[in-house]
Design a protein around this motif. Structure first.
Motif, mmCIF file in Angstrom:
data_model
loop_
_atom_site.group_PDB
_atom_site.id
_atom_site.type_symbol
_atom_site.label_atom_id
_atom_site.label_comp_id
_atom_site.label_asym_id
_atom_site.label_seq_id
_atom_site.Cartn_x
_atom_site.Cartn_y
_atom_site.Cartn_z
ATOM 1 N N ASP A 38 45.051 48.216 39.772
ATOM 2 C CA ASP A 38 43.814 48.583 39.086
ATOM 3 C C ASP A 38 42.718 47.532 39.240
ATOM 4 N N THR A 39 43.106 46.275 39.463
ATOM 5 C CA THR A 39 42.116 45.194 39.513
ATOM 6 C C THR A 39 42.131 44.375 40.807
ATOM 7 N N ILE A 40 43.052 44.640 41.705
ATOM 8 C CA ILE A 40 43.182 43.864 42.943
ATOM 9 C C ILE A 40 43.029 44.800 44.138
ATOM 10 N N ASP A 56 31.966 42.251 38.367
ATOM 11 C CA ASP A 56 32.564 40.975 37.966
ATOM 12 C C ASP A 56 33.851 40.808 38.760
ATOM 13 N N GLU A 57 33.900 39.804 39.629
ATOM 14 C CA GLU A 57 35.073 39.623 40.479
ATOM 15 C C GLU A 57 35.197 38.189 40.976
ATOM 16 N N VAL A 58 36.398 37.868 41.398
ATOM 17 C CA VAL A 58 36.694 36.658 42.158
ATOM 18 C C VAL A 58 37.297 37.154 43.463
ATOM 19 N N LEU A 88 31.661 36.249 41.465
ATOM 20 C CA LEU A 88 30.416 36.980 41.239
ATOM 21 C C LEU A 88 30.490 37.609 39.863
ATOM 22 N N THR A 89 29.328 37.766 39.228
ATOM 23 C CA THR A 89 29.311 38.403 37.915
ATOM 24 C C THR A 89 28.585 39.740 37.996
ATOM 25 N N ALA A 90 28.941 40.624 37.098
ATOM 26 C CA ALA A 90 28.394 41.976 37.092
ATOM 27 C C ALA A 90 26.871 41.936 37.000
ATOM 28 N N ALA A 108 39.094 42.082 40.371
ATOM 29 C CA ALA A 108 37.986 42.521 39.520
ATOM 30 C C ALA A 108 38.316 42.223 38.076
ATOM 31 N N GLY A 109 37.293 41.852 37.333
ATOM 32 C CA GLY A 109 37.510 41.524 35.943
ATOM 33 C C GLY A 109 36.684 42.348 35.095
#
Length: 109
Positions: A38-40, A56-58, A88-90, A108-109
């Motif tokens: 879900d996040t990778i 929002d992600e690394v 990066l931020t949203a 993703a965060g």
């Protein structure tokens, strides 16, 4: 992605599609991704110049080279190459100048 199973992010097959015309500044870049959880995921961008509004992600760059310029907020451009780790931020508004097909693994965060 199952626990204890290896996924080769460098060679996983991605279905590439042209970017929407309103995002393309130069060339004919294509992008594609595959979600591992879900996040990778794994994402790729072929050579060209495009705009984006970030999530929002690394991410860690696996291959390729690019410059990311920041329109909002106004930050210094960054150079991407294999091994680069970026947050990066949203809502960030960016311009991606991809010289050599860029592939990254993102969280993703």
């Amino acid at each position: 992605m199952n626990p204890g199973i290896v996924t080769d992010a460098a060679s996983v097959v991605l279905a590439l599609e042209p970017l929407p015309a309103e995002q393309v500044l130069e060339g004919s870049p294509q992008t594609g991704y595959v979600e591992l959880t879900d996040t990778i995921g794994v994402w790729e961008h072929t050579p060209g110049v495009s705009t984006d509004v970030e999530a929002d992600e690394v991410f860690v760059v696996l291959s390729g080279s690019a410059t990311v310029s920041f329109d909002d907020p106004a930050l210094e451009p960054i150079e991407l190459r294999a091994g680069a780790v970026v947050r990066l931020t949203a809502g960030m508004r960016t311009v991606w100048t991809v010289r050599e097909t860029l592939r990254k693994v993102y969280i993703a965060g």
